[in-house]
Enzyme design. Structure first.
Site, PDB file in Angstrom:
ATOM      1  N   CYS A 112       0.822  -1.232   0.000  1.00 21.99           N
ATOM      2  CA  CYS A 112       0.000   0.000   0.000  1.00 21.99           C
ATOM      3  C   CYS A 112       0.844   1.265   0.000  1.00 21.99           C
ATOM      4  O   CYS A 112       0.348   2.350  -0.305  1.00 21.99           O
ATOM      5  CB  CYS A 112      -0.929   0.013   1.204  1.00 21.99           C
ATOM      6  SG  CYS A 112      -1.995  -1.416   1.281  1.00 21.99           S
ATOM      7  N   HIS A 248      -3.288   7.359   3.095  1.00 24.48           N
ATOM      8  CA  HIS A 248      -3.710   6.083   2.513  1.00 24.48           C
ATOM      9  C   HIS A 248      -5.085   5.723   3.073  1.00 24.48           C
ATOM     10  O   HIS A 248      -5.304   5.753   4.284  1.00 24.48           O
ATOM     11  CB  HIS A 248      -2.672   5.015   2.862  1.00 24.48           C
ATOM     12  CG  HIS A 248      -3.119   3.615   2.559  1.00 24.48           C
ATOM     13  ND1 HIS A 248      -3.763   3.281   1.382  1.00 24.48           N
ATOM     14  CD2 HIS A 248      -3.013   2.461   3.270  1.00 24.48           C
ATOM     15  CE1 HIS A 248      -4.027   1.982   1.389  1.00 24.48           C
ATOM     16  NE2 HIS A 248      -3.593   1.468   2.528  1.00 24.48           N
ATOM     17  N   ASN A 278     -10.112  -0.035   0.368  1.00 25.41           N
ATOM     18  CA  ASN A 278      -8.652   0.086   0.330  1.00 25.41           C
ATOM     19  C   ASN A 278      -8.154  -0.396  -1.037  1.00 25.41           C
ATOM     20  O   ASN A 278      -8.244  -1.584  -1.348  1.00 25.41           O
ATOM     21  CB  ASN A 278      -8.077  -0.770   1.459  1.00 25.41           C
ATOM     22  CG  ASN A 278      -6.575  -0.756   1.522  1.00 25.41           C
ATOM     23  OD1 ASN A 278      -5.903  -0.255   0.616  1.00 25.41           O
ATOM     24  ND2 ASN A 278      -6.025  -1.312   2.588  1.00 25.41           N
TER      25      ASN A 278
HETATM   26  N1  ACO Z   1     -18.607  -8.699   9.179  1.00 23.39           N
HETATM   27  C1  ACO Z   1     -19.058  -9.059  10.380  1.00 23.39           C
HETATM   28  N2  ACO Z   1     -18.256  -9.526  11.351  1.00 23.39           N
HETATM   29  C2  ACO Z   1     -16.938  -9.610  11.087  1.00 23.39           C
HETATM   30  C3  ACO Z   1     -16.401  -9.235   9.842  1.00 23.39           C
HETATM   31  C4  ACO Z   1     -17.302  -8.786   8.865  1.00 23.39           C
HETATM   32  N3  ACO Z   1     -16.878  -8.427   7.653  1.00 23.39           N
HETATM   33  N4  ACO Z   1     -15.078  -9.429   9.874  1.00 23.39           N
HETATM   34  C5  ACO Z   1     -14.773  -9.908  11.083  1.00 23.39           C
HETATM   35  N5  ACO Z   1     -15.897 -10.011  11.827  1.00 23.39           N
HETATM   36  C6  ACO Z   1     -16.008 -10.486  13.184  1.00 23.39           C
HETATM   37  C7  ACO Z   1     -14.849 -11.376  13.560  1.00 23.39           C
HETATM   38  O1  ACO Z   1     -15.068 -12.706  13.145  1.00 23.39           O
HETATM   39  C8  ACO Z   1     -14.850 -11.251  15.044  1.00 23.39           C
HETATM   40  O2  ACO Z   1     -15.858 -12.072  15.571  1.00 23.39           O
HETATM   41  P1  ACO Z   1     -15.636 -12.878  16.928  1.00 23.39           P
HETATM   42  O3  ACO Z   1     -15.387 -11.832  17.968  1.00 23.39           O
HETATM   43  O4  ACO Z   1     -16.909 -13.636  17.108  1.00 23.39           O
HETATM   44  O5  ACO Z   1     -14.438 -13.729  16.684  1.00 23.39           O
HETATM   45  C9  ACO Z   1     -15.272  -9.840  15.248  1.00 23.39           C
HETATM   46  O6  ACO Z   1     -15.935  -9.410  14.070  1.00 23.39           O
HETATM   47  C10 ACO Z   1     -14.082  -8.939  15.443  1.00 23.39           C
HETATM   48  O7  ACO Z   1     -14.612  -7.713  15.818  1.00 23.39           O
HETATM   49  P2  ACO Z   1     -13.698  -6.622  16.404  1.00 23.39           P
HETATM   50  O8  ACO Z   1     -12.726  -7.198  17.370  1.00 23.39           O
HETATM   51  O9  ACO Z   1     -14.567  -5.550  16.944  1.00 23.39           O
HETATM   52  O10 ACO Z   1     -12.937  -6.165  15.128  1.00 23.39           O
HETATM   53  P3  ACO Z   1     -12.011  -4.970  15.065  1.00 23.39           P
HETATM   54  O11 ACO Z   1     -12.580  -3.820  15.796  1.00 23.39           O
HETATM   55  O12 ACO Z   1     -10.641  -5.418  15.408  1.00 23.39           O
HETATM   56  O13 ACO Z   1     -12.060  -4.612  13.545  1.00 23.39           O
HETATM   57  C11 ACO Z   1     -10.708  -4.584  11.621  1.00 23.39           C
HETATM   58  C12 ACO Z   1     -11.482  -5.454  12.598  1.00 23.39           C
HETATM   59  C13 ACO Z   1     -11.676  -3.648  10.916  1.00 23.39           C
HETATM   60  C14 ACO Z   1     -10.072  -5.485  10.591  1.00 23.39           C
HETATM   61  C15 ACO Z   1      -9.655  -3.795  12.418  1.00 23.39           C
HETATM   62  O14 ACO Z   1      -8.818  -4.670  13.100  1.00 23.39           O
HETATM   63  C16 ACO Z   1      -8.863  -2.897  11.581  1.00 23.39           C
HETATM   64  O15 ACO Z   1      -9.329  -1.851  11.190  1.00 23.39           O
HETATM   65  N6  ACO Z   1      -7.586  -3.264  11.291  1.00 23.39           N
HETATM   66  C17 ACO Z   1      -6.762  -2.512  10.401  1.00 23.39           C
HETATM   67  C18 ACO Z   1      -6.643  -3.349   9.192  1.00 23.39           C
HETATM   68  C19 ACO Z   1      -6.732  -2.598   7.927  1.00 23.39           C
HETATM   69  O16 ACO Z   1      -7.228  -1.509   7.799  1.00 23.39           O
HETATM   70  N7  ACO Z   1      -6.240  -3.237   6.937  1.00 23.39           N
HETATM   71  C20 ACO Z   1      -6.278  -2.637   5.651  1.00 23.39           C
HETATM   72  C21 ACO Z   1      -5.380  -3.336   4.782  1.00 23.39           C
HETATM   73  S1  ACO Z   1      -3.812  -3.185   5.272  1.00 23.39           S
HETATM   74  C22 ACO Z   1      -3.221  -1.775   4.780  1.00 23.39           C
HETATM   75  O17 ACO Z   1      -3.707  -1.079   3.937  1.00 23.39           O
HETATM   76  C23 ACO Z   1      -2.015  -1.436   5.443  1.00 23.39           C
END
Ligand code: ACO
Length: 321
Positions: A112, A248, A278
Site C-alpha cells: 500500500c 492512505h 482500500n
Molecule cells: N462482518 C461481520 N463480522 C466480522 C467481519 C465482517 N466483515 N469481519 C470480522 N468479523 C467479526 C470477527 O469474526 C470477530 O468475531 P468474533 O469476535 O466472534 O471472533 C469480530 O468481528 C471482530 O470484531 P472486532 O474485534 O470488533 O474487530 P475490530 O474492531 O478489530 O475490527 C478490523 C477489525 C476492521 C479489521 C480492524 O482490526 C482494523 O481496522 N484493522 C486494520 C486493518 C486494515 O485496515 N487493513 C487494511 C489493509 S492493510 C493496509 O492497507 C495497510
C-alpha cells in the site's frame, strides 16, 4: 535545483460496484459492521479488466490534465503488487500501449505504500538526471488476490488506479521519507506462487491476503503520526502550514486516530474510502486526483500524503502543489 512538480493527475475506477449489502449475499456480514469498523460503504471490482487496463486509463487522464505530449515522458513507474503477470512489468505494457518512446519503465512493490515510494524514486531520478518528465502510477486489481469467503479481509479492498505526471513546473516535491520493517511481515501477508522444484512440481496458485487486523491497526496508527511529525520537523513546518492531508485510505478509524493524535482539523483531511475501500498502491494516487479535480488543492498549497502497508512499509511526502 530542478523543481519536480505535479503537472497533472488522473484516475480510473472500474464500473462494477460491490456494496456492503451485496457482500451479504455470499458472506456473513452487514453494512453496519463494515461501516462502523472501516468507514467503507462500497468498493469497485473489475469484470474483465486487468491492472494494466486500469493503469492505462488513469495514465491517459493524467497526460491530458498535464497538457503534455506523450513523447515528453522519460520514465514510467507503476506501483503495484497485483500486476497482470510476474513479468513483464505493468509499466512495460503501458510504455507500448500508450505509444511512448523506448523509455525506462518498471514496477515497484511496496504494497500500500507503493505510490509514495514511487514518487520518492521518480523525484530523485528527475532531479538528478537528464530526464524531465515521469509518469507515476498506483494500480491494483486486488480482487484477484482476495479470498471472497474470508469476511475478515474481503470487505476491506477494492480495485482502481491513479496516476500523476511529474516534471518541472510551478510546484515541487519538497521532501519525502520511506521506511520498512520486514520483521513483522507476518501480520499482513499475500502469499505468491509457491516455490517449485523439479522434484516437487506442484502448486501454482496465487495465494490470498492474510491479515492480523489489530496488529495492522496498531502499526498504522503509530506509523502515520511518526512519519508526518518527522517531515514537519525536518522542514520547520507545523500542521497549520499544510492545506490538505491525503492519507492512505485503508480504514477510516486509522485515519481518524492519526488525525486526532496529530491535531489535524477535519477540514484539512481528504477522505474517499467510503466509495472505494482500500485500493492499496492506488489509494493515495486516486485520492490525490480527486482532491485536485474537486478543487480541494490549489497551486501553491502544501500537501502531506502518508501511506502504510504490508512489509511493513510506510512513508510520507511533502508536496507544494
Ligand atoms: N462482518 C461481520 N463480522 C466480522 C467481519 C465482517 N466483515 N469481519 C470480522 N468479523 C467479526 C470477527 O469474526 C470477530 O468475531 P468474533 O469476535 O466472534 O471472533 C469480530 O468481528 C471482530 O470484531 P472486532 O474485534 O470488533 O474487530 P475490530 O474492531 O478489530 O475490527 C478490523 C477489525 C476492521 C479489521 C480492524 O482490526 C482494523 O481496522 N484493522 C486494520 C486493518 C486494515 O485496515 N487493513 C487494511 C489493509 S492493510 C493496509 O492497507 C495497510
Amino acid at each position: 535545483m530542478k523543481k519536480v512538480s505535479i503537472l497533472g493527475t488522473g484516475s480510473y475506477i472500474p464500473k462494477r460496484v460491490l456494496t456492503n449489502n451485496d457482500l451479504q449475499n455470499f458472506i456473513e456480514t452487514n453494512d453496519e459492521w463494515i461501516t462502523t469498523r472501516t468507514g467503507i460503504k462500497e468498493r469497485h471490482i473489475v469484470e474483465n479488466e486487468n491492472t494494466s487496463d486500469l493503469a492505462y486509463h488513469a495514465a491517459l487522464r493524467a497526460i491530458e490534465a498535464a497538457k503534455i505530449n506523450k513523447d515528453e515522458i522519460d520514465m514510467v513507474i507503476v506501483a503495484t503488487f497485483s500486476g497482470d503477470n510476474a513479468f513483464p512489468a505493468v509499466a512495460n505494457v503501458l510504455q507500448s500501449r500508450l505509444g511512448l518512446r523506448e523509455v525506462m519503465a518498471f514496477d515497484i512493490n511496496a504494497a500500500c505504500s507503493g505510490f509514495v515510494y514511487a514518487l520518492n524514486v521518480a523525484e530523485k531520478a528527475l532531479r538528478n538526471s537528464k530526464m524531465n518528465k515521469a509518469l507515476v502510477i498506483g494500480a491494483e486489481v486486488i480482487s484477484k488476490y482476495v479470498d471472497w469467503e474470508d469476511r475478515n479481509t474481503c470487505v476491506l479492498f477494492g480495485d482502481g488506479a491513479g496516476a500523476v505526471i511529474l516534471g518541472e513546473g510551478l510546484g515541487d516535491i519538497i521532501d519525502n521519507n520511506c521506511y520498512s520493517r520486514g520483521d513483522v511481515n507476518r501480520y499482513l501477508h499475500g502469499s505468491g506462487t509457491p516455490l517449485k522444484s523439479p522434484e516437487n512440481n506442484v502448486g501454482n496458485t496465487v495465494g490470498n491476503i492474510e491479515m492480523n487486523g489489530r496488529e495492522v491497526f496498531k502499526f498504522a496508527t503509530r506509523a502515520v503520526p511518526s512519519s508526518v511529525n518527522i517531515i514537519l520537523e525536518e522542514n520547520n513546518l507545523t500542521v497549520d502550514d499544510i492545506s490538505l492531508f491525503v492519507f492512505h485510505q485503508a480504514n477510516l478509524r486509522i485515519i481518524e486516530k492519526a488525525t486526532k493524535d496529530l491535531n489535524i482539523p477535519m477540514e484539512k483531511l481528504f477522505v474517499n474510502i467510503e466509495k472505494y475501500g482500500n485500493t492499496s498502491a492506488a489509494s493515495v494516487a486516486i485520492a490525490l486526483d480527486e482532491a485536485v479535480r474537486s478543487g480541494r488543492v490549489k497551486r501553491g498549497d502544501k500537501i502531506i500524503s502518508v501511506a502504510f502497508g504490508a512489509g511493513f512499509t510506510w512513508g510520507a511526502i511533502l508536496i507544494e502543489y
